[in-house]
Design an enzyme around this catalytic site. Structure first.
Site, PDB file in Angstrom:
ATOM      1  NE  ARG A  57     -20.957  -4.879 -45.313  1.00  0.00           N
ATOM      2  CZ  ARG A  57     -21.502  -4.995 -44.092  1.00  0.00           C
ATOM      3  NH1 ARG A  57     -20.728  -5.181 -43.047  1.00  0.00           N
ATOM      4  NH2 ARG A  57     -22.808  -4.910 -43.944  1.00  0.00           N
ATOM      5  CE1 TYR A 109       2.005   4.290 -53.580  1.00  0.00           C
ATOM      6  CE2 TYR A 109       0.373   4.662 -51.876  1.00  0.00           C
ATOM      7  CZ  TYR A 109       0.701   4.522 -53.208  1.00  0.00           C
ATOM      8  OH  TYR A 109      -0.277   4.616 -54.159  1.00  0.00           O
ATOM      9  CG  ASP A 182       4.226  -0.954 -47.847  1.00  0.00           C
ATOM     10  OD1 ASP A 182       4.349  -1.933 -48.605  1.00  0.00           O
ATOM     11  OD2 ASP A 182       3.695   0.119 -48.208  1.00  0.00           O
ATOM     12  CE  LYS A 207       0.985  -0.389 -56.600  1.00  0.00           C
ATOM     13  NZ  LYS A 207       1.497   0.302 -55.408  1.00  0.00           N
TER      14      LYS A 207
HETATM   15  C1  LIG Z   1       0.963   1.093 -54.421  1.00  0.00           C
HETATM   16  C2  LIG Z   1       1.489   1.059 -53.046  1.00  0.00           C
HETATM   17  C3  LIG Z   1       0.648   1.232 -51.934  1.00  0.00           C
HETATM   18  C4  LIG Z   1      -0.824   1.521 -52.090  1.00  0.00           C
HETATM   19  O1  LIG Z   1      -1.488   0.446 -52.670  1.00  0.00           O
HETATM   20  P1  LIG Z   1      -2.821   0.585 -53.600  1.00  0.00           P
HETATM   21  O2  LIG Z   1      -3.121  -0.828 -53.922  1.00  0.00           O
HETATM   22  O3  LIG Z   1      -2.458   1.441 -54.770  1.00  0.00           O
HETATM   23  O4  LIG Z   1      -3.858   1.231 -52.733  1.00  0.00           O
HETATM   24  C5  LIG Z   1       1.224   1.159 -50.674  1.00  0.00           C
HETATM   25  N1  LIG Z   1       2.543   0.929 -50.505  1.00  0.00           N
HETATM   26  C6  LIG Z   1       3.366   0.755 -51.547  1.00  0.00           C
HETATM   27  C7  LIG Z   1       4.826   0.512 -51.304  1.00  0.00           C
HETATM   28  C8  LIG Z   1       2.880   0.824 -52.841  1.00  0.00           C
HETATM   29  O5  LIG Z   1       3.720   0.668 -53.890  1.00  0.00           O
END
Ligand SMILES: *Cc1c(COP(=O)(O)O)cnc(C)c1O
Length: 385
Positions: A57, A109, A182, A207
């Site tokens: 973990r 987001y 982010d 992404k």
């Molecule tokens: C997709 C996304 C998230 C969330 O990520 P997941 O991997 O889907 O949990 C957060 N911030 C942005 C800008 C995103 O495009």
């Protein structure tokens, strides 16, 4: 870990990334590292764990290699990988000493915005949503003494407006708070928020970092390897079990090898699509930071490394139904959520985001992949005709 690295030469971050750290497996000489799937590690007769790997973990060498690549890409000191971007982001908020006040952007987001708006309060967090395109608005939203974290997303989903990272870092420092960015849409190819003063960089590695639409993962990279927030996030990850599995870690490590070539090509194609459709009669507005008429184009030039991202949005004349109908006529572009993969995607965001969304109903969001630019342009031109 007994693996040989390229010690004589400090490789550039692109080389480090392409070579997946560049480590050679000590036992076999393998260029591609083995996937460590063990959940547990043997204790020595003297009761110690000299290799400091104890239990799956917390400790997995495959996941740690992927973390090392992201740390290097972001110029931070430590990275934690999580089972998704949401797990990474929420773990950071839950790592704050509570009660805490946080500042978050109005446009961000949607799933994280929903959590902040509806759930965060029950975890001892109060949230002020501010217009994060305006440093003054962020400064006004800060409550000295109470604000522990400023969260920004740049460029932000799905309007692709920017936040000035260096200005927000100053505001956070003045307030005794930390700045988290982010940076999913920018990727470390375009922007390194830590060099601009951020304390934490978050990615949905689902992404661009992985880039192939086949792994869910999220990361937090910390400017300092000695911070209470890092310890807190690591503890939340461990106790909640919000970890990345070793197979996903190995896929992510492979995906990241091509990060730079993918992102550079995606940015160039996106820029060409944005300018191609900039004055199309069926479109009222193209939202892309690389266009000279984008309100923050000058900031984008400073902050996005000379590229402007692989994401853009278009507002379709005729409103919501016209936008949905346009998406329905596309065939090269696939109608799906998510972004940053090698296949181009289109989405009517307002249908996803629902009530309270700042997303206009006539907006289509485009994630540009690696297909031939002409195929993407022709498909969209036919759908708009
Ligand atoms: C997709 C996304 C998230 C969330 O990520 P997941 O991997 O889907 O949990 C957060 N911030 C942005 C800008 C995103 O495009």
């Amino acid at each position: 870990m007994g693996n040989r690295r390229n010690d004589r030469h400090t490789a550039s971050r692109e080389t480090f990334c392409v070579q997946g750290t560049g480590a050679i497996d000590a036992e076999t000489g393998a260029i591609v590292p083995p996937v460590h799937i063990t959940t547990t590690y043997e204790r020595e007769p003297d009761n110690s764990y000299p290799k400091s790997f104890v239990y799956g973990r917390a400790d997995n060498a495959t996941v740690r290699s992927a973390e090392d690549v992201i740390t290097n890409l972001e110029g931070g000191e430590t990275t934690l990988l999580f089972g998704s971007g949401m797990a990474a982001a929420v773990s950071l908020f839950l790592a704050l000493p509570r009660p805490a006040h946080v500042v978050a952007p109005r446009v961000m987001y949607w799933s994280l915005r929903n959590w902040l708006a509806t759930d965060a309060g029950s975890h001892g967090l109060s949230v002020t949503f501010a217009d994060a395109t305006q440093p003054d608005a962020v400064r006004k939203a800060v409550r000295p003494g109470a604000t522990k974290l400023i969260w920004i997303e740049t460029p932000s989903n799905p309007l692709w407006s920017l936040s000035d990272i260096a200005a927000c870092a100053d505001i956070a420092r003045d307030a005794g708070a930390q700045l988290a960015v982010d940076s999913t849409a920018c990727t470390p190819v375009l922007t390194q928020p830590i060099a601009l003063g951020a304390d934490v960089v978050m990615h949905s590695a689902t992404k661009y970092l992985n880039g192939h639409s086949d792994v869910l993962a999220g990361s937090l990279t910390f400017a300092s390897g000695q911070s209470p927030l890092l310890d807190g996030a690591s503890s939340v990850r461990g106790t909640h079990g919000a970890i990345l599995g070793p197979f996903e870690g190995a896929l992510l490590l492979r995906g990241m090898r091509t990060l730079f070539v993918r992102v550079e090509r995606q940015c160039r194609t996106a820029a060409n699509i944005a300018s191609h459709f900039g004055s199309h009669p069926g479109i009222s507005e193209v939202l892309y930071p690389g266009l000279v008429n984008h309100p923050q184009h000058e900031l984008a030039k400073l902050q996005m490394g000379g590229l402007f991202g692989g994401m853009l949005s278009m507002r379709i004349k005729g409103g919501q139904q016209a936008a949905i109908d346009t998406a329905a006529r596309l065939s090269v572009w696939k109608r799906a959520t998510s972004l940053g993969g090698i296949e181009s995607l289109v989405e009517h965001r307002a249908s996803v985001e629902g009530a309270g969304s700042p997303c206009p109903p006539d907006l289509l969001r485009f994630s540009v992949g690696l297909e031939t630019q002409d195929d993407l342009i022709d498909d969209l031109a036919e759908a708009l005709a």
